[in-house]
Write a protein that holds these residues in place. Sequence first.
Motif, PDB file in Angstrom:
ATOM      1  N   ASP A  70       0.676  -1.701  -0.226  1.00 24.24           N
ATOM      2  CA  ASP A  70      -0.209   0.261  -0.203  1.00 24.24           C
ATOM      3  C   ASP A  70       1.302   1.350   0.123  1.00 24.24           C
ATOM      4  O   ASP A  70       0.435   1.989  -0.298  1.00 24.24           O
ATOM      5  N   ASP A  71       1.992   1.591   0.755  1.00 23.55           N
ATOM      6  CA  ASP A  71       2.897   2.251   0.726  1.00 23.55           C
ATOM      7  C   ASP A  71       4.251   2.224   1.473  1.00 23.55           C
ATOM      8  O   ASP A  71       4.208   0.686   2.250  1.00 23.55           O
ATOM      9  N   ILE A  72       5.166   2.568   1.361  1.00 22.20           N
ATOM     10  CA  ILE A  72       6.818   2.185   1.607  1.00 22.20           C
ATOM     11  C   ILE A  72       6.719   3.542   2.789  1.00 22.20           C
ATOM     12  O   ILE A  72       7.780   4.735   2.283  1.00 22.20           O
ATOM     13  N   GLY A  73       7.040   3.658   3.783  1.00 19.67           N
ATOM     14  CA  GLY A  73       7.416   4.966   4.788  1.00 19.67           C
ATOM     15  C   GLY A  73       9.160   5.058   4.457  1.00 19.67           C
ATOM     16  O   GLY A  73       9.516   4.494   4.268  1.00 19.67           O
ATOM     17  N   ALA A  74       9.519   6.855   5.249  1.00 16.40           N
ATOM     18  CA  ALA A  74      10.836   6.735   4.444  1.00 16.40           C
ATOM     19  C   ALA A  74      11.588   6.137   5.318  1.00 16.40           C
ATOM     20  O   ALA A  74      12.729   5.106   5.029  1.00 16.40           O
ATOM     21  N   PRO A  75      11.444   5.065   6.972  1.00 14.53           N
ATOM     22  CA  PRO A  75      12.062   4.523   7.296  1.00 14.53           C
ATOM     23  C   PRO A  75      12.791   3.497   6.522  1.00 14.53           C
ATOM     24  O   PRO A  75      13.576   2.482   6.641  1.00 14.53           O
ATOM     25  N   VAL A  76      11.059   2.539   6.461  1.00 11.43           N
ATOM     26  CA  VAL A  76      11.103   1.332   5.372  1.00 11.43           C
ATOM     27  C   VAL A  76      12.358   1.729   4.289  1.00 11.43           C
ATOM     28  O   VAL A  76      13.092   0.833   4.306  1.00 11.43           O
ATOM     29  N   ALA A  77      12.039   2.588   3.932  1.00 14.16           N
ATOM     30  CA  ALA A  77      12.844   2.899   2.265  1.00 14.16           C
ATOM     31  C   ALA A  77      13.919   2.835   2.870  1.00 14.16           C
ATOM     32  O   ALA A  77      15.246   2.515   2.034  1.00 14.16           O
ATOM     33  N   SER A  78      14.246   3.868   3.408  1.00 17.19           N
ATOM     34  CA  SER A  78      15.740   4.026   3.786  1.00 17.19           C
ATOM     35  C   SER A  78      16.793   2.473   4.334  1.00 17.19           C
ATOM     36  O   SER A  78      17.927   2.434   4.260  1.00 17.19           O
ATOM     37  N   ASP A  79      15.666   1.565   5.270  1.00 17.22           N
ATOM     38  CA  ASP A  79      15.975   0.667   5.025  1.00 17.22           C
ATOM     39  C   ASP A  79      16.440  -1.067   4.260  1.00 17.22           C
ATOM     40  O   ASP A  79      17.336  -1.581   4.050  1.00 17.22           O
ATOM     41  N   LEU A  80      15.262  -0.651   3.494  1.00 22.43           N
ATOM     42  CA  LEU A  80      15.287  -1.380   1.962  1.00 22.43           C
ATOM     43  C   LEU A  80      16.698  -0.900   0.882  1.00 22.43           C
ATOM     44  O   LEU A  80      16.743  -2.074  -0.162  1.00 22.43           O
ATOM     45  N   THR A  81      16.629  -0.317   0.549  1.00 29.01           N
ATOM     46  CA  THR A  81      17.033   0.311  -0.487  1.00 29.01           C
ATOM     47  C   THR A  81      18.328   1.508  -0.251  1.00 29.01           C
ATOM     48  O   THR A  81      18.779   1.789  -1.321  1.00 29.01           O
ATOM     49  N   GLY A  82      18.501   1.454   1.280  1.00 27.74           N
ATOM     50  CA  GLY A  82      20.137   2.525   1.568  1.00 27.74           C
ATOM     51  C   GLY A  82      19.334   3.676   0.970  1.00 27.74           C
ATOM     52  O   GLY A  82      20.518   4.751   0.558  1.00 27.74           O
ATOM     53  N   THR A  84      18.661   7.779   2.213  1.00 31.00           N
ATOM     54  CA  THR A  84      18.658   8.421   3.063  1.00 31.00           C
ATOM     55  C   THR A  84      17.779   9.861   3.805  1.00 31.00           C
ATOM     56  O   THR A  84      16.111  10.284   3.059  1.00 31.00           O
ATOM     57  N   ILE A  85      17.090   9.899   5.525  1.00 27.94           N
ATOM     58  CA  ILE A  85      16.166  10.813   5.039  1.00 27.94           C
ATOM     59  C   ILE A  85      16.830  12.305   6.042  1.00 27.94           C
ATOM     60  O   ILE A  85      18.356  12.127   7.015  1.00 27.94           O
ATOM     61  N   ASP A  86      16.939  13.277   5.826  1.00 30.46           N
ATOM     62  CA  ASP A  86      17.616  14.482   5.760  1.00 30.46           C
ATOM     63  C   ASP A  86      16.850  15.288   7.189  1.00 30.46           C
ATOM     64  O   ASP A  86      16.191  14.031   7.880  1.00 30.46           O
ATOM     65  N   THR A  87      17.455  16.123   7.832  1.00 38.63           N
ATOM     66  CA  THR A  87      16.953  16.241   8.652  1.00 38.63           C
ATOM     67  C   THR A  87      15.734  17.259   8.723  1.00 38.63           C
ATOM     68  O   THR A  87      15.165  17.482   9.400  1.00 38.63           O
ATOM     69  N   ASN A  88      15.253  16.918   7.479  1.00 40.27           N
ATOM     70  CA  ASN A  88      13.815  17.911   7.482  1.00 40.27           C
ATOM     71  C   ASN A  88      12.407  16.757   6.865  1.00 40.27           C
ATOM     72  O   ASN A  88      11.842  16.785   6.882  1.00 40.27           O
ATOM     73  N   GLY A  89      13.335  15.621   7.511  1.00 45.04           N
ATOM     74  CA  GLY A  89      12.456  13.815   6.871  1.00 45.04           C
ATOM     75  C   GLY A  89      12.209  14.330   5.631  1.00 45.04           C
ATOM     76  O   GLY A  89      11.103  12.857   5.451  1.00 45.04           O
ATOM     77  N   VAL A  90      13.432  14.704   4.884  1.00 44.24           N
ATOM     78  CA  VAL A  90      12.870  13.955   3.004  1.00 44.24           C
ATOM     79  C   VAL A  90      13.644  12.604   2.863  1.00 44.24           C
ATOM     80  O   VAL A  90      14.555  13.041   3.715  1.00 44.24           O
ATOM     81  N   VAL A  91      13.097  11.977   2.125  1.00 47.02           N
ATOM     82  CA  VAL A  91      13.703  10.745   1.395  1.00 47.02           C
ATOM     83  C   VAL A  91      14.744  10.754   0.406  1.00 47.02           C
ATOM     84  O   VAL A  91      13.951  11.688  -0.782  1.00 47.02           O
ATOM     85  N   ILE A  92      16.395  10.596   0.389  1.00 50.33           N
ATOM     86  CA  ILE A  92      17.129  11.198  -0.442  1.00 50.33           C
ATOM     87  C   ILE A  92      17.635  10.447  -1.117  1.00 50.33           C
ATOM     88  O   ILE A  92      17.772   9.188  -0.541  1.00 50.33           O
ATOM     89  N   SER A  93      17.220   9.564  -2.178  1.00 44.53           N
ATOM     90  CA  SER A  93      17.353   8.697  -2.540  1.00 44.53           C
ATOM     91  C   SER A  93      18.473   8.992  -4.078  1.00 44.53           C
ATOM     92  O   SER A  93      18.558  10.348  -5.104  1.00 44.53           O
TER      93      SER A  93
END
Length: 208
Positions: A70-82, A84-93
């Motif tokens: 249904d959706d992939i949250g930021a922490p899970v995306a970071s764990d699975l794909t490597g 990073t989450i910046d200080t604003n909570g934005v997922v950076i690929s």
Amino acid sequence: MATIGLDKLFYSKITEDDNGNETYATPQVLAKAMTADLSVELNEATLYADDGAAEVVKEFKSGTLSLGVDDIGAPVASDLTGSTIDTNGVVISASEDGGDPVAVGFRAKKSNGKYRYYWLYRVKFGIPATNLATKGDSITFSTPTIEGTIMRRNKLDAFGKHPWKAEVTEGTEGVDQSVIDGWYDEVYEPVGELNLSPIHLPSGDVTM
């Protein structure tokens, strides 16, 4: 017996010692599961003798797991794909990203109301695919799909082998209920002596 449902999708982060042997962290929820497609590739060799096949060897090589969620949250995306989450909570690929392997567990409901449980011991995921569509006259849900390569684990089990999957069906003769109850407490580890007695499955039951 056919399966009619899929839920309780979990993952467990892996740490490795100097020899590459895996230790599994406490399982966490990955996402709400929609689909799970698992395919397996085998290494095969045939020894020919006396103008015929004398021996055939088939061994697990690798597999592919495709998950619709249904959706992939930021922490899970970071764990699975490597990513990073910046200080604003934005997922950076980034192009340099590469996630570490994880163990993946889920269960499939059968038509008799019982469940078949799985752990895949070592899965390395790629970047999730996203399908987007503009809003039209009807509502269309857009959900991500994430695909991973299934590998055998490095750590030997109690039988001196490298497992890639654990699978058990609830209610099967000889299965301790405590195994089912604790399936998501930790990644299942093969224990004890190998049970060589046949397990009788209901007619039509086929393992994945």
